[in-house]
Design a protein around this motif. Structure first.
Motif, mmCIF file in Angstrom:
data_model
loop_
_atom_site.group_PDB
_atom_site.id
_atom_site.type_symbol
_atom_site.label_atom_id
_atom_site.label_comp_id
_atom_site.label_asym_id
_atom_site.label_seq_id
_atom_site.Cartn_x
_atom_site.Cartn_y
_atom_site.Cartn_z
ATOM 1 N N ILE A 23 44.046 108.971 -49.217
ATOM 2 C CA ILE A 23 43.867 107.996 -48.130
ATOM 3 C C ILE A 23 45.148 107.876 -47.311
ATOM 4 N N ALA A 24 46.295 107.783 -47.989
ATOM 5 C CA ALA A 24 47.576 107.696 -47.280
ATOM 6 C C ALA A 24 47.850 108.963 -46.471
ATOM 7 N N ALA A 25 47.523 110.123 -47.035
ATOM 8 C CA ALA A 25 47.750 111.389 -46.321
ATOM 9 C C ALA A 25 46.878 111.479 -45.079
ATOM 10 N N VAL A 26 45.612 111.106 -45.218
ATOM 11 C CA VAL A 26 44.700 111.160 -44.068
ATOM 12 C C VAL A 26 45.157 110.175 -42.995
ATOM 13 N N LEU A 27 45.552 108.975 -43.395
ATOM 14 C CA LEU A 27 46.030 107.989 -42.421
ATOM 15 C C LEU A 27 47.307 108.460 -41.726
ATOM 16 N N SER A 28 48.204 109.120 -42.467
ATOM 17 C CA SER A 28 49.437 109.598 -41.843
ATOM 18 C C SER A 28 49.180 110.761 -40.887
ATOM 19 N N VAL A 29 48.114 111.522 -41.127
ATOM 20 C CA VAL A 29 47.751 112.594 -40.195
ATOM 21 C C VAL A 29 47.097 112.008 -38.950
ATOM 22 N N LEU A 30 46.206 111.030 -39.147
ATOM 23 C CA LEU A 30 45.522 110.418 -38.007
ATOM 24 C C LEU A 30 46.445 109.530 -37.179
ATOM 25 N N PHE A 31 47.347 108.817 -37.846
ATOM 26 C CA PHE A 31 48.237 107.876 -37.176
ATOM 27 C C PHE A 31 49.684 108.149 -37.578
ATOM 28 N N PRO A 32 50.327 109.175 -37.001
ATOM 29 C CA PRO A 32 51.695 109.518 -37.402
ATOM 30 C C PRO A 32 52.690 108.384 -37.135
ATOM 31 N N GLN A 33 52.427 107.579 -36.133
ATOM 32 C CA GLN A 33 53.324 106.462 -35.838
ATOM 33 C C GLN A 33 53.315 105.440 -36.981
ATOM 34 N N TRP A 34 52.225 105.385 -37.744
ATOM 35 C CA TRP A 34 52.137 104.492 -38.901
ATOM 36 C C TRP A 34 53.200 104.857 -39.936
ATOM 37 N N LEU A 35 53.384 106.141 -40.148
ATOM 38 C CA LEU A 35 54.379 106.600 -41.115
ATOM 39 C C LEU A 35 55.795 106.251 -40.656
ATOM 40 N N SER A 36 56.059 106.383 -39.367
ATOM 41 C CA SER A 36 57.372 105.995 -38.841
ATOM 42 C C SER A 36 57.584 104.491 -38.979
ATOM 43 N N TRP A 37 56.543 103.707 -38.781
ATOM 44 C CA TRP A 37 56.635 102.252 -38.919
ATOM 45 C C TRP A 37 56.957 101.883 -40.373
ATOM 46 N N VAL A 38 56.267 102.525 -41.327
ATOM 47 C CA VAL A 38 56.531 102.272 -42.747
ATOM 48 C C VAL A 38 57.960 102.689 -43.096
ATOM 49 N N ALA A 39 58.421 103.823 -42.549
ATOM 50 C CA ALA A 39 59.783 104.285 -42.811
ATOM 51 C C ALA A 39 60.800 103.274 -42.303
ATOM 52 N N ASN A 40 60.609 102.784 -41.102
ATOM 53 C CA ASN A 40 61.526 101.777 -40.555
ATOM 54 C C ASN A 40 61.465 100.489 -41.368
ATOM 55 N N LEU A 41 60.294 100.157 -41.875
ATOM 56 C CA LEU A 41 60.131 98.943 -42.661
ATOM 57 C C LEU A 41 60.956 98.994 -43.948
ATOM 58 N N VAL A 42 61.032 100.167 -44.568
ATOM 59 C CA VAL A 42 61.782 100.297 -45.819
ATOM 60 C C VAL A 42 63.222 100.759 -45.606
ATOM 61 N N GLY A 43 63.633 100.953 -44.357
ATOM 62 C CA GLY A 43 65.024 101.279 -44.067
ATOM 63 C C GLY A 43 65.323 102.755 -43.949
ATOM 64 N N VAL A 44 64.317 103.581 -43.760
ATOM 65 C CA VAL A 44 64.515 105.017 -43.567
ATOM 66 C C VAL A 44 64.352 105.291 -42.070
ATOM 67 N N GLY A 45 65.157 106.195 -41.552
ATOM 68 C CA GLY A 45 65.178 106.447 -40.118
ATOM 69 C C GLY A 45 63.879 106.997 -39.545
ATOM 70 N N ARG A 46 63.323 108.014 -40.177
ATOM 71 C CA ARG A 46 62.131 108.672 -39.632
ATOM 72 C C ARG A 46 61.049 108.786 -40.699
ATOM 73 N N GLY A 47 59.819 108.944 -40.236
ATOM 74 C CA GLY A 47 58.699 109.119 -41.155
ATOM 75 C C GLY A 47 58.799 110.408 -41.942
ATOM 76 N N THR A 48 59.320 111.457 -41.313
ATOM 77 C CA THR A 48 59.454 112.736 -42.027
ATOM 78 C C THR A 48 60.463 112.625 -43.163
ATOM 79 N N ASP A 49 61.516 111.826 -42.937
ATOM 80 C CA ASP A 49 62.486 111.616 -44.020
ATOM 81 C C ASP A 49 61.837 110.875 -45.186
ATOM 82 N N LEU A 50 61.006 109.902 -44.867
ATOM 83 C CA LEU A 50 60.298 109.163 -45.911
ATOM 84 C C LEU A 50 59.397 110.099 -46.712
#
Length: 117
Positions: free
Chosen positions: A40-67
């Motif tokens: 579910i998380a993988a499908v959501l991150s493919v459909l909404f890549p900005q969601w992954l960047s938002w989660v990364a910023n929320l936990v203090g990581v610069g980019r979603g790809t780094d997370l």
């Protein structure tokens, strides 16, 4: 668009393959739940890549790809640890089996000697 569809189909197909019962699975329900959550998380991150960047910023990581990279490293280390533990258990079992076989063979030879006498 096509790559998103291809990735989603690949995630779902791999999840179905990985959820097949092998007969030796322990804690299968927990594995299926975590695998389902991962898909579910993988499908959501493919459909909404900005969601992954938002989660990364929320936990203090610069980019979603780094997370994603940090998560993959963590999962890889967990996999290595579980394989190490499983290998140790198999080595202990193999040692016990070898000892039992040696004892049984010694007993069989001893019985064979007594029947010859």
């Amino acid at each position: 668009m096509w790559i998103q569809l291809l990735l989603i189909v690949a995630f779902i197909a791999l999840a179905i393959i990985m959820m097949k019962r092998t007969g030796a699975d322990s804690h299968l329900a927990i594995k299926r739940i975590f695998l389902g959550l991962f898909v579910i998380a993988a499908v959501l991150s493919v459909l909404f890549p900005q969601w992954l960047s938002w989660v990364a910023n929320l936990v203090g990581v610069g980019r979603g790809t780094d997370l994603v990279l940090y998560g993959l490293v963590l999962v890889f280390l967990l996999f290595v640890y579980t394989q190490y533990r499983r290998n140790l258990a198999q080595q202990r079992q193999l040692t016990m089996l070898a000892r039992k076989i040696a004892l049984l063979e010694a007993m069989a030879e001893e019985q064979a000697e007594h029947t010859r006498e």
